[in-house]
Scaffold this motif. Structure first.
Motif, PDB file in Angstrom:
ATOM      1  N   SER A  95       0.851  -1.181   0.000  1.00  9.87           N
ATOM      2  CA  SER A  95       0.000   0.000   0.000  1.00  9.87           C
ATOM      3  C   SER A  95       0.886   1.229   0.000  1.00  9.87           C
ATOM      4  CB  SER A  95      -0.901   0.043   1.228  1.00  9.87           C
ATOM      5  OG  SER A  95      -1.610   1.272   1.248  1.00  9.87           O
ATOM      6  N   LEU A  96       0.434   2.246  -0.718  1.00  8.62           N
ATOM      7  CA  LEU A  96       1.150   3.528  -0.664  1.00  8.62           C
ATOM      8  C   LEU A  96       0.536   4.421   0.401  1.00  8.62           C
ATOM      9  CD1 LEU A  96       1.564   4.262  -4.479  1.00  8.62           C
ATOM     10  CD2 LEU A  96       3.102   3.018  -2.974  1.00  8.62           C
ATOM     11  N   GLY A  97      -0.361   3.871   1.196  1.00  4.68           N
ATOM     12  CA  GLY A  97      -0.950   4.644   2.288  1.00  4.68           C
ATOM     13  C   GLY A  97      -2.151   5.465   1.836  1.00  4.68           C
ATOM     14  N   LYS A  98      -2.665   6.240   2.781  1.00  7.76           N
ATOM     15  CA  LYS A  98      -3.833   7.078   2.469  1.00  7.76           C
ATOM     16  C   LYS A  98      -3.311   8.345   1.787  1.00  7.76           C
ATOM     17  CE  LYS A  98      -4.985   6.474   6.883  1.00  7.76           C
ATOM     18  NZ  LYS A  98      -4.606   5.130   7.333  1.00  7.76           N
ATOM     19  N   LEU A  99      -3.249   8.321   0.481  1.00  9.66           N
ATOM     20  CA  LEU A  99      -2.527   9.370  -0.242  1.00  9.66           C
ATOM     21  C   LEU A  99      -3.154  10.750  -0.074  1.00  9.66           C
ATOM     22  CD1 LEU A  99      -1.203   7.901  -3.616  1.00  9.66           C
ATOM     23  CD2 LEU A  99       0.035   8.392  -1.509  1.00  9.66           C
ATOM     24  N   ASP A 100      -4.479  10.816   0.064  1.00  8.67           N
ATOM     25  CA  ASP A 100      -5.080  12.151   0.223  1.00  8.67           C
ATOM     26  C   ASP A 100      -4.614  12.779   1.530  1.00  8.67           C
ATOM     27  OD1 ASP A 100      -6.584  10.182   1.460  1.00  8.67           O
ATOM     28  OD2 ASP A 100      -8.539  11.028   0.925  1.00  8.67           O
ATOM     29  N   ARG A 101      -4.554  11.960   2.578  1.00  9.59           N
ATOM     30  CA  ARG A 101      -4.085  12.498   3.864  1.00  9.59           C
ATOM     31  C   ARG A 101      -2.589  12.810   3.812  1.00  9.59           C
ATOM     32  NH1 ARG A 101      -3.269   9.161   9.411  1.00  9.59           N
ATOM     33  NH2 ARG A 101      -5.499   8.723   9.405  1.00  9.59           N
ATOM     34  N   LEU A 102      -1.809  11.854   3.274  1.00 10.71           N
ATOM     35  CA  LEU A 102      -0.350  12.001   3.281  1.00 10.71           C
ATOM     36  C   LEU A 102       0.124  13.188   2.445  1.00 10.71           C
ATOM     37  CD1 LEU A 102       0.739   8.278   2.810  1.00 10.71           C
ATOM     38  CD2 LEU A 102       1.137   9.689   4.839  1.00 10.71           C
ATOM     39  N   LEU A 103      -0.534  13.382   1.304  1.00  8.87           N
ATOM     40  CA  LEU A 103      -0.033  14.390   0.376  1.00  8.87           C
ATOM     41  C   LEU A 103      -0.609  15.778   0.618  1.00  8.87           C
ATOM     42  CD1 LEU A 103      -0.146  12.234  -2.901  1.00  8.87           C
ATOM     43  CD2 LEU A 103       1.895  12.914  -1.617  1.00  8.87           C
ATOM     44  N   TYR A 104      -1.604  15.849   1.484  1.00  9.82           N
ATOM     45  CA  TYR A 104      -2.306  17.119   1.674  1.00  9.82           C
ATOM     46  C   TYR A 104      -1.377  18.285   2.018  1.00  9.82           C
ATOM     47  CZ  TYR A 104      -5.730  20.529   3.148  1.00  9.82           C
ATOM     48  OH  TYR A 104      -6.462  21.672   3.267  1.00  9.82           O
ATOM     49  N   PRO A 105      -0.456  18.141   3.005  1.00 12.06           N
ATOM     50  CA  PRO A 105       0.400  19.289   3.338  1.00 12.06           C
ATOM     51  C   PRO A 105       1.258  19.749   2.162  1.00 12.06           C
ATOM     52  CG  PRO A 105       0.876  17.392   4.784  1.00 12.06           C
ATOM     53  CD  PRO A 105      -0.219  16.976   3.872  1.00 12.06           C
ATOM     54  N   PHE A 106       1.667  18.805   1.325  1.00 13.42           N
ATOM     55  CA  PHE A 106       2.528  19.154   0.191  1.00 13.42           C
ATOM     56  C   PHE A 106       1.711  19.869  -0.888  1.00 13.42           C
ATOM     57  CE2 PHE A 106       4.059  15.384   2.353  1.00 13.42           C
ATOM     58  CZ  PHE A 106       5.304  15.834   2.768  1.00 13.42           C
ATOM     59  N   TYR A 107       0.489  19.428  -1.013  1.00  5.87           N
ATOM     60  CA  TYR A 107      -0.438  20.073  -1.948  1.00  5.87           C
ATOM     61  C   TYR A 107      -0.687  21.516  -1.501  1.00  5.87           C
ATOM     62  CZ  TYR A 107      -5.286  21.279  -3.267  1.00  5.87           C
ATOM     63  OH  TYR A 107      -6.423  21.930  -3.662  1.00  5.87           O
ATOM     64  N   ARG A 108      -0.955  21.705  -0.205  1.00  9.11           N
ATOM     65  CA  ARG A 108      -1.211  23.059   0.315  1.00  9.11           C
ATOM     66  C   ARG A 108       0.014  23.953   0.105  1.00  9.11           C
ATOM     67  NH1 ARG A 108      -5.704  24.698  -0.145  1.00  9.11           N
ATOM     68  NH2 ARG A 108      -4.780  26.589   0.693  1.00  9.11           N
ATOM     69  N   ASP A 125     -10.064   7.526  10.200  1.00 11.56           N
ATOM     70  CA  ASP A 125     -10.304   7.981  11.565  1.00 11.56           C
ATOM     71  C   ASP A 125     -11.701   8.602  11.642  1.00 11.56           C
ATOM     72  OD1 ASP A 125     -10.451   9.406  13.911  1.00 11.56           O
ATOM     73  OD2 ASP A 125      -8.352  10.053  13.863  1.00 11.56           O
ATOM     74  N   PRO A 126     -12.612   8.010  12.440  1.00  8.53           N
ATOM     75  CA  PRO A 126     -13.997   8.496  12.430  1.00  8.53           C
ATOM     76  C   PRO A 126     -14.148   9.933  12.936  1.00  8.53           C
ATOM     77  CG  PRO A 126     -13.699   6.784  14.092  1.00  8.53           C
ATOM     78  CD  PRO A 126     -12.435   6.838  13.307  1.00  8.53           C
ATOM     79  N   SER A 127     -13.152  10.425  13.686  1.00  9.06           N
ATOM     80  CA  SER A 127     -13.307  11.781  14.223  1.00  9.06           C
ATOM     81  C   SER A 127     -12.916  12.855  13.199  1.00  9.06           C
ATOM     82  CB  SER A 127     -12.459  11.928  15.489  1.00  9.06           C
ATOM     83  OG  SER A 127     -11.096  11.816  15.140  1.00  9.06           O
ATOM     84  N   LEU A 128     -12.356  12.455  12.079  1.00 11.28           N
ATOM     85  CA  LEU A 128     -11.954  13.433  11.049  1.00 11.28           C
ATOM     86  C   LEU A 128     -12.956  13.409   9.887  1.00 11.28           C
ATOM     87  CD1 LEU A 128      -8.143  12.573  10.923  1.00 11.28           C
ATOM     88  CD2 LEU A 128      -9.205  14.559  12.021  1.00 11.28           C
ATOM     89  N   PRO A 129     -12.997  14.501   9.093  1.00 10.74           N
ATOM     90  CA  PRO A 129     -13.877  14.463   7.914  1.00 10.74           C
ATOM     91  C   PRO A 129     -13.427  13.374   6.951  1.00 10.74           C
ATOM     92  CG  PRO A 129     -12.965  16.665   8.257  1.00 10.74           C
ATOM     93  CD  PRO A 129     -12.269  15.772   9.214  1.00 10.74           C
ATOM     94  N   ARG A 130     -14.358  12.802   6.229  1.00 11.62           N
ATOM     95  CA  ARG A 130     -14.052  11.690   5.304  1.00 11.62           C
ATOM     96  C   ARG A 130     -13.036  12.097   4.251  1.00 11.62           C
ATOM     97  NH1 ARG A 130     -13.727   8.889   7.959  1.00 11.62           N
ATOM     98  NH2 ARG A 130     -15.088   9.930   9.393  1.00 11.62           N
ATOM     99  N   GLU A 131     -13.137  13.355   3.780  1.00 15.93           N
ATOM    100  CA  GLU A 131     -12.280  13.715   2.649  1.00 15.93           C
ATOM    101  C   GLU A 131     -11.698  15.110   2.848  1.00 15.93           C
ATOM    102  OE1 GLU A 131     -14.470  14.683  -0.975  1.00 15.93           O
ATOM    103  OE2 GLU A 131     -16.325  14.151   0.024  1.00 15.93           O
ATOM    104  N   ASN A 132     -10.621  15.380   2.140  1.00 11.46           N
ATOM    105  CA  ASN A 132     -10.099  16.739   2.094  1.00 11.46           C
ATOM    106  C   ASN A 132     -10.097  17.191   0.632  1.00 11.46           C
ATOM    107  OD1 ASN A 132      -7.762  15.742   0.822  1.00 11.46           O
ATOM    108  ND2 ASN A 132      -6.749  15.366   2.775  1.00 11.46           N
ATOM    109  N   GLU A 133      -9.585  18.375   0.392  1.00 10.18           N
ATOM    110  CA  GLU A 133      -9.610  18.929  -0.979  1.00 10.18           C
ATOM    111  C   GLU A 133      -8.953  18.017  -2.000  1.00 10.18           C
ATOM    112  OE1 GLU A 133      -7.852  22.932  -1.371  1.00 10.18           O
ATOM    113  OE2 GLU A 133      -8.247  23.019   0.786  1.00 10.18           O
TER     114      GLU A 133
END
Lengths: 721, 292
Positions: free
Chosen positions: A226-239, A280-288
């Motif tokens: 697995s390359l992991g949860k890419l939306d979560r992992l890459l988010y800071p770099f995208y921002r 993680d159920p306490s976080l929103p399902r998706e980010n940008e």
């Protein structure tokens, strides 16, 4: 960077930039080191070899590719392990009666145990926040501070391997710079930066992931699943890129397209998966970033890329629609994974909630908690074989051997309830056999494998100074056993119940004789059973209850039992392509299956036996508790294209998926097929070169399947119609 | 009370909203020349024989108490009492009994098995044959379904008495109402009966404010010339806004052969893509929501 649109159609063509030694020289060296085996752990030699391969392998680059990560260093460490394994086997001897029975059971494909170094998800958070240089700095500090000799040694080896990784990154940069290509120059620039800094931009983060993938998957020979949860992992770099570098969404889409094409060129066995959507159920399902990455992946349709879509009831309907719409138009690289069920299942085997909630699926369906090594395919047991032995006085019909529980003569079995008890006794013996075999393999694995790369990304292992494989250094060192052929077993038992105990058409001994003769001269009876006796997968409560009883009983025999590495066993319910070899070694079964035919696939119905519509199939599979299956299970659904056409069809697909998951389904993946189209593709593969189907846990090009597999898909598509 | 049905089809996606289970009732007052469910025409129980599935094992001959099976698959239908023994024993389901009787409870239990999937507007559709020939039974089951919070739809040809419609109106969320022609002569040629009652009943449902989707099969050689008249007629029913256009297809011949019947019409075909698109556009121009 050159536009992706202009280059995406072109496959990447790689050429090698030589290192100091040829591939063959490195293989010969690894073999000779492996042969010189004196029963010491693999750690030292393994790490040194990994480091040497990195120092001397050739770098592969392709024109127009803004990533550099491939080498010719794959397949070398496996030679070392193979040489050592050979030595180990030579020293093994046939021993007591117990051992002989164990071997008989394994040879008969009743139960088995294997080493599994192949199902991992590295700690990407650590990798991306520290970078290669950060790992080196930390390892250096820990090495200097550490007083305990084995631990100090661990840090010394980590340091050596990661320093080689850094040098390799610089060699890759040199190769890119020398190529006189705009995109390769960009890759070179990023690699040079990454040798001394953690990634900052989106492209640098992707380059880090790609490079690490090659190092662990191919050079270290510890498959990355697995390359992991890419939306979560890459988010800071995208921002960072959006804010500091004025990057647009279109830029990010283009960069990610390049990344997928680069990965696709690896042609990794059973795909390269990554996850999207928060677990993680306490976080929103998706980010940008979630929809951007999903959109690009669905659009690119690379057959070697796979997405684990983490589902919770609050996931947006639009995402489900996006995925289903893509699936029905032939881009079926997405599998739904139910986060809540996964977390509960992992918690039940003692994983802390926080670690469970950060799981990734490694490979096809197997959840892996944060800090867990799940060895998710370390053993298997054959449900159908347990029924075979139960009706045959405990004797294997094909080998004539006894290796499991003693069973009474058929005619002494007076009721179906007794029959079930005898099957359970076999399953108990099979479970013991598979646990024992797996434990034997586990004790051996320290001699065969070590993981200086992966271990550095696991905080528990890294700060504990222990290798994840050679020292069982992860926080959770677990081992998994898959139950296979559940539908075939349940259908067989139900047929016995109907024919022998209800209709009283014949005695059990007579039925057993027919099975031993592989239905010879009994075609009407076989067809009657196959076509007319209810089967699992049709929401027939009585049949489903048998499946549920077998699953829950077996899960309890496996889950939480201690393994040999200080962890526990985990139960799985999938048969992927193992159902073929298992089927080949399983005699005719009472459900109408001939000897040698494949067993049922994963958690689904027997081939073409689900004839009562999708809801019925889903309800059958929901008849047991999926949180008892921490190593995962999946249901393969085949729908005919006409049943999901139009707006109505898409809505129905969404409803079916959501209902199944909301009611506790663990995972589902869907093939939308049209028998006519598949037949044309079989005849004219060249015209349908891009047609994908999902085969068990991974998707493949239809044209690449064997005739047997193609025919099976066509048959399923016909039933769906 | 009992009803007579011949099939229950789960995961019906194109028979109304959402995921539905469709119940097919026995018996129909129409004889549409293109009927796709001939096993639903007669109220009587029938025996179908699908020759392509027969393996000539002779089991049917052995079990038939009437001696009505002459050789594998060859049935003397005058002797057959449709007791179903042959179908029960047939290893390949080449023999199938068409029609069985169910109680309200049995049917209710059967269609609620998939209840979990009826969210997002899905539910149960009664079809046929003509379900409203058994309107009293239908009303009883539909009422129970409504009380259980399940969406209901009735697919009808409209050739029923007013009281039959009235019986189900309170418990029906959607009527799928078949319209085949306006000209009574054309209608008779298509279906064997004239259509006065059908048009009256549709007008009644409109007046009552029932939620109606009009289903129009388009069959070349029979009713293709009627679409403009149907459009005019429907324009005058101000509450009816949705039509579903069905393109004729020919995948049903084996069902006739299985019943030992002749295929009723061979001078029949589907409209061309262009014809179909033109009709669809015309309805849309008049503000109809057109489903296909």
């Amino acid at each position: 960077m050159e536009s992706f649109e202009r280059t995406c159609g072109r496959p990447l063509i790689f050429r090698g930039v030589m290192g100091g030694k040829s591939h063959d020289e490195l293989v010969a060296h690894a073999k000779s080191v492996g042969k010189d085996f004196q029963r010491e752990k693999a750690t030292e030699q393994y790490a040194c070899l990994v480091s040497e391969v990195m120092d001397y392998c050739a770098v592969l680059i392709a024109e127009g590719d803004p990533f550099i990560s491939l080498t010719d260093g794959g397949g070398i460490l496996s030679e070392f392990s193979a040489a050592r394994r050979k030595k180990l086997e030579q020293s093994d001897e046939e021993s007591d009666e117990h051992e002989i029975r164990l071997r008989r059971g394994q040879r008969a494909y009743a139960f088995q145990g294997h080493e599994d170094f192949g199902h991992t998800c590295p700690g990407y958070e650590r990798l991306l926040s520290a970078g290669i240089c950060g790992v080196i700095d930390e390892a250096k500090a820990l090495f200097e501070k550490e007083r305990n000799v084995p631990k100090k040694n661990f840090y010394r080896l980590i340091l050596r391997v990661w320093t080689s990784a850094r040098s390799l990154a610089l060699r890759m940069a040199d190769a890119g710079e020398g190529a006189n290509d705009e995109n390769l120059s960009l890759a070179a620039k990023n690699l040079r930066f990454l040798a001394d800094h953690p990634p900052m931009t989106f492209m640098q983060a992707l380059q880090t992931i790609a490079l690490y993938y090659e190092l662990q998957q191919n050079i270290e020979d510890t498959p990355v699943r697995s390359l992991g949860k890419l939306d979560r992992l890459l988010y800071p770099f995208y921002r960072y890129d959006v804010e500091k570098n004025n990057k647009s969404v279109k830029d990010i889409e283009e960069e990610f397209s390049y990344f997928l094409r680069h990965l696709d060129s690896y042609k990794a066995c059973s795909n390269i998966p990554f996850a999207l959507c928060e677990t993680d159920p306490s976080l929103p399902r998706e980010n940008e970033l979630t929809r951007i990455l999903l959109r690009v992946t669905l659009r690119c349709r690379f057959s070697n890329i796979k997405v684990h879509l983490n589902y919770r009831p609050d996931l947006s309907e639009e995402i489900v629609s996006m995925v289903n719409d893509a699936i029905r138009s032939g881009s079926n690289s997405v599998v739904y994974i139910n986060s809540d069920i996964t977390v509960s299942a992992l918690e039940k085997i003692g994983i802390e909630r926080e670690d469970a909630e950060d799981f990734n699926v490694v490979g096809c369906y197997e959840p892996c908690a944060r800090e867990e090594i799940p060895c998710s395919c370390a053993g298997r047991l054959n449900f159908t074989k347990a029924v075979e032995l139960a009706v045959n006085s405990g004797e294997d019909m094909l080998t004539g051997e006894h290796y499991a529980a003693a069973a009474p003569d058929c005619d002494e079995i007076c009721s179906f309830e007794e029959m079930m008890e005898i099957v359970k006794a076999q399953l108990r013996a099979f479970a013991e056999g598979s646990l024992k075999s797996a434990k034997q393999r586990e004790r051996v694995q320290i001699y065969l494998h070590a993981s200086p790369l992966l271990s550095a990304t696991y905080p528990s292992s890294f700060y504990g100074g222990k290798d994840v494989y050679a020292d069982y250094g992860a926080k959770y060192n677990n081992t998994s056993i898959c139950g296979m052929g559940i539908a075939t077993a349940a259908d067989s038992l139900y047929a016995i119940q109907e024919i022998v105990f209800r209709q009283k058409r014949m005695k059990l001994s007579e039925f057993t004789r027919i099975l031993r003769k592989n239905w010879q001269g009994e075609e009407p009876l076989r067809l009657y059973i196959k076509n007319r006796i209810p089967k699992y997968g049709n929401n027939v409560q009585e049949v489903d209850a048998i499946a549920a009883e077998l699953v829950e009983y077996t899960a309890n025999l496996i889950n939480g039992k201690p393994n040999a590495r200080g962890g526990v066993f985990r139960f799985a319910l999938f048969s992927v392509d193992s159902r073929f070899p298992l089927g080949e070694h399983t005699a005719a079964s009472a459900d109408g299956r001939f000897s040698g035919e494949p067993l049922s696939k994963n958690a689904g119905a027997s081939a073409c036996a689900d004839r009562n519509g999708l809801p019925a199939l889903l309800l059958s599979v929901l008849s047991y508790d999926h949180t008892l299956i921490p190593d995962g299970m999946v249901l393969d659904v085949v729908l005919h294209s006409s049943s999901v056409s139009g707006e109505d069809g898409l809505k129905a697909m969404n409803t079916a998926v959501k209902t199944y998951l909301d009611k506790g389904g663990f995972a589902v993946h869907i093939n939308v097929l049209d028998a006519e189209l598949l037949r044309r593709a079989q005849k004219h593969p060249e015209q349908y070169a891009n047609l994908q189907v999902r085969l068990c846990g991974w998707n493949v090009l239809f044209s690449s399947l064997s005739r047997r597999d193609q025919d099976e898909f066509i048959a399923q598509a016909e039933v769906a119609q | 009370m009992r009803g007579k049905i011949f099939a229950v089809k789960p995961f019906a996606v194109h028979d109304g909203n959402g995921i539905r289970t469709t119940v097919f009732f026995k018996g129909c007052p129409l004889r549409c020349r293109w009927c796709h469910n001939p096993e639903g025409l007669s109220f009587e129980t029938q025996l179908s024989f699908f020759a392509s599935k027969c393996i000539s094992c002779g089991t049917c001959m052995d079990v038939c108490p009437q001696g009505a099976v002459l050789s594998a698959g060859k049935i003397d239908r005058t002797r057959c009492t449709t007791c179903g023994k042959c179908a029960e024993a047939c290893p390949t389901a080449a023999l199938v009994v068409q029609g069985y009787s169910v109680t309200e409870e049995m049917l209710f239990q059967r269609v609620t098995k998939e209840k979990a999937f009826y969210r997002d507007g899905g539910g149960v559709t009664f079809s046929g044959g003509e379900c409203l020939l058994q309107s009293e039974f239908c009303a009883k089951v539909l009422r129970r379904l409504k009380h259980a919070g399940i969406n209901t739809a009735v697919d009808t040809c409209g050739m029923v008495e007013r009281k039959d419609l009235e019986a189900v109106v309170p418990f029906t969320d959607t009527f799928l109402y078949d319209l085949k022609a306006i000209d009574p002569k054309v209608h008779k040629r298509c279906t064997g009966v004239e259509n006065e009652q059908i048009l009256e009943n549709l007008t009644y449902l409109n007046k009552e404010g029932a939620n109606v989707e009009v289903v129009i099969p388009l069959v070349k050689g029979y009713n293709l010339g009627e679409w403009e008249k149907m459009l005019v007629f429907l324009k005058n029913l101000e509450r009816i806004r949705t039509v579903k256009l069905l393109k004729y297809h020919g995948f049903y011949f084996s069902k006739y052969e299985a019943l030992g019947w002749k295929i009723p019409a061979t001078d029949i075909s589907a409209p061309t893509e262009e014809e179909f698109a033109a009709i669809k556009n015309a309805f849309e121009r008049e503000g109809f929501i057109v489903k296909i």
